[in-house]
Design an enzyme around this catalytic site. Structure first.
Site, PDB file in Angstrom:
ATOM      1  N   GLU A 149       0.814  -1.215   0.000  1.00 46.22           N
ATOM      2  CA  GLU A 149       0.000   0.000   0.000  1.00 46.22           C
ATOM      3  C   GLU A 149       0.848   1.265   0.000  1.00 46.22           C
ATOM      4  OE1 GLU A 149      -2.959  -0.143   3.058  1.00 46.22           O
ATOM      5  OE2 GLU A 149      -3.981  -1.862   2.186  1.00 46.22           O
ATOM      6  N   GLU A 289      -5.099  -9.052   0.909  1.00 53.36           N
ATOM      7  CA  GLU A 289      -5.813  -8.887   2.176  1.00 53.36           C
ATOM      8  C   GLU A 289      -7.296  -8.819   1.861  1.00 53.36           C
ATOM      9  OE1 GLU A 289      -4.765  -5.479   4.488  1.00 53.36           O
ATOM     10  OE2 GLU A 289      -2.650  -6.045   4.696  1.00 53.36           O
TER      11      GLU A 289
END
Length: 477
Positions: A149, A289
């Protein structure tokens, strides 16, 4: 591209007859993972970070957890932070014996690429290399991430626990408060600015692949884990997979996705859009995720889409967040009731970090039930290579007025170069520090067009990112 796929498939096919390990080595061929048995590999993974710095150093704990994960139906874990100087043999053996692979992040708190001031320097390169040196020797390492991220646009959530004495990893998926509104908040600001970091992520991929090959390590897949920011779709995933040079392309791409909440659906959740963007993708793609907790209990019905006919031809599985129950309430197991962290200091934020795992009901059972019914067969490697049409990378994205400012065809930065926002704003090039490029010869200098520049006495080509479509050039922080 097709020739490189053919070479990889031939090498993997040659190894099939010799495969006897509990966890046969995983490789990428085209858009899929395959093991040495010639079977396509689908990830049923768990995010696993019991303690801040390294959960893979306590052999007895790993043995207990690996046994429980095998009961769950997991075949992989993702670990975000490790200590490359520690001894990991016991834990890696424990997970291998349970048929569980490792996806490991190469970065750490001090070395992660930052979105606001992106850089790829020698200290980062050395730290990433040290993790690779340590873990390349384990056959059950299935992949390595150069970042998590990095490109994000707004709110930050503690990762993966809350503690005033422990550094927190910035993670911007919608797991901080369990409310679906975060998706909108991530998309309406700063998307253009943070896309500046993409070339540094791709440079890290390039250099770690070159380092891997220069050391004659096996070709452990190297990729990236992205926040699912709609403003970056599908430019980022295409950018990391595009180009004529195989050494610069990621070996896989993954997304942290929390949009399927409760008993949602394929279209309502936006998964249909993810599938649309990934159809025909040239490298493996998976969800790194997932596990929205807006609706409780978590039902994990998204797994039926990921492993079912809607997505399994394109996607290679998912990693569920997360193993341990802690303050964010995403855990599948716990090691006992919450305690006073001032008394039980090993519990960090009040949640015990070791012991016999006890399942969190009903979430653990819901995920186990889902995975028990989902076993896509995929395609055999031999059939895949025999029927494989030429796979070509996607076109490199050009800049757009509404969020993506990277010219995907521009040269990547070399080690030691940073984005010079001040020079970009003023139009005057400056050089700061020094740079080196492990895989290129020196050319020196600073080059810039379109208002975007790299800072540093560069060795190797110095890149600019701006292309058509953004008036006025660089959007500086």
């Amino acid at each position: 591209m097709f020739n490189s796929i053919a070479l990889r498939s031939l090498a993997l096919l040659a190894a099939i007859n010799n495969a006897v390990a509990v966890t046969p080595i995983i490789s990428t061929v085209g858009s899929k993972f395959f093991n040495e048995d010639g079977n396509q590999f689908f990830i049923k993974g768990i995010a696993y970070q019991l303690i801040p710095l390294d959960p893979l150093i306590d052999t007895e704990q790993c043995q207990r957890d690996a046994k429980q994960m095998a009961d769950l139906g997991a075949n992989a874990i993702r670990v975000y932070h490790v200590d490359p100087t520690a001894d990991h043999q016991g834990c890696m053996d424990a997970f291998s014996d349970a048929g569980i692979y490792l996806f490991v992040d190469l970065d750490d708190f001090p070395t992660q690429i930052q979105p606001d001031s992106p850089a790829w320097n020698q200290s980062q390169f050395d730290a990433f290399s040290a993790v690779m040196d340590e873990f390349q020797k384990y056959d059950n390492v299935a992949g390595m991430f150069v970042g998590n991220e990095v490109l994000t646009t707004g709110m930050a959530a503690p990762f993966p626990y809350v503690s005033p004495t422990v550094p927190q990893r910035v993670s911007l998926s919608a797991r901080d408060d369990g409310h679906g509104g975060l998706e909108k908040s991530r998309t309406d600001c700063r998307t253009a600015e943070v896309s500046n970091a993409a070339p540094f992520v791709k440079a890290a991929i390039r250099d770690m692949k070159n380092y891997r090959d220069s050391k004659n390590y096996r070709k452990i897949p190297i990729g990236y884990s992205a926040a699912d920011v709609p403003g970056l779709r599908p430019m980022l995933q295409n950018y990391l997979a595009c180009g004529d040079s195989d050494e610069e392309r990621a070996d896989f791409y993954s997304l942290n996705v929390y949009e399927w909440c409760g008993d949602s659906g394929y279209d309502l959740s936006g998964y249909s859009e993810l599938e649309k963007n990934a159809t025909g993708y040239n490298i493996p793609i998976f969800i790194s995720e997932t596990g929205c907790r807006e609706a409780r209990p978590r039902l994990f019905t998204d797994q039926a889409a990921i492993f079912g006919p809607e997505m399994s031809d394109t996607w290679s599985g998912s990693i569920v967040y997360e193993w341990i129950e802690e303050a964010n309430n995403y855990g599948l197991i716990s090691y006992g009731p919450e305690v006073d962290p001032m008394v039980e200091t090993a519990a960090l934020d009040g949640y015990p970090r070791s012991g016999t795992p006890s399942t969190v009901s009903p979430d653990y059972g819901n995920l186990k039930s889902q995975w028990a019914t989902l076993s896509p067969t995929g395609v055999k490697l031999s059939d895949y290579t025999n029927s494989l049409d030429p796979i070509t990378p996607p076109p490199c994205p050009t800049s757009t007025a509404d969020g993506w400012i990277v010219n995907g065809n521009a040269p990547l930065p070399s080690v030691g170069q940073t984005l010079d926002a001040e020079a970009t704003a003023s139009g005057a090039a400056t050089t700061t520090g020094s740079a080196s490029q492990p895989s290129a010869s020196a050319t020196g200098g600073v080059a810039a067009t379109g208002g975007q520049q790299w800072a540093g006495m560069g060795l190797g080509l110095l890149g600019v990112m701006m292309g058509d479509g953004v008036s006025g050039g660089y959007l500086h922080a």
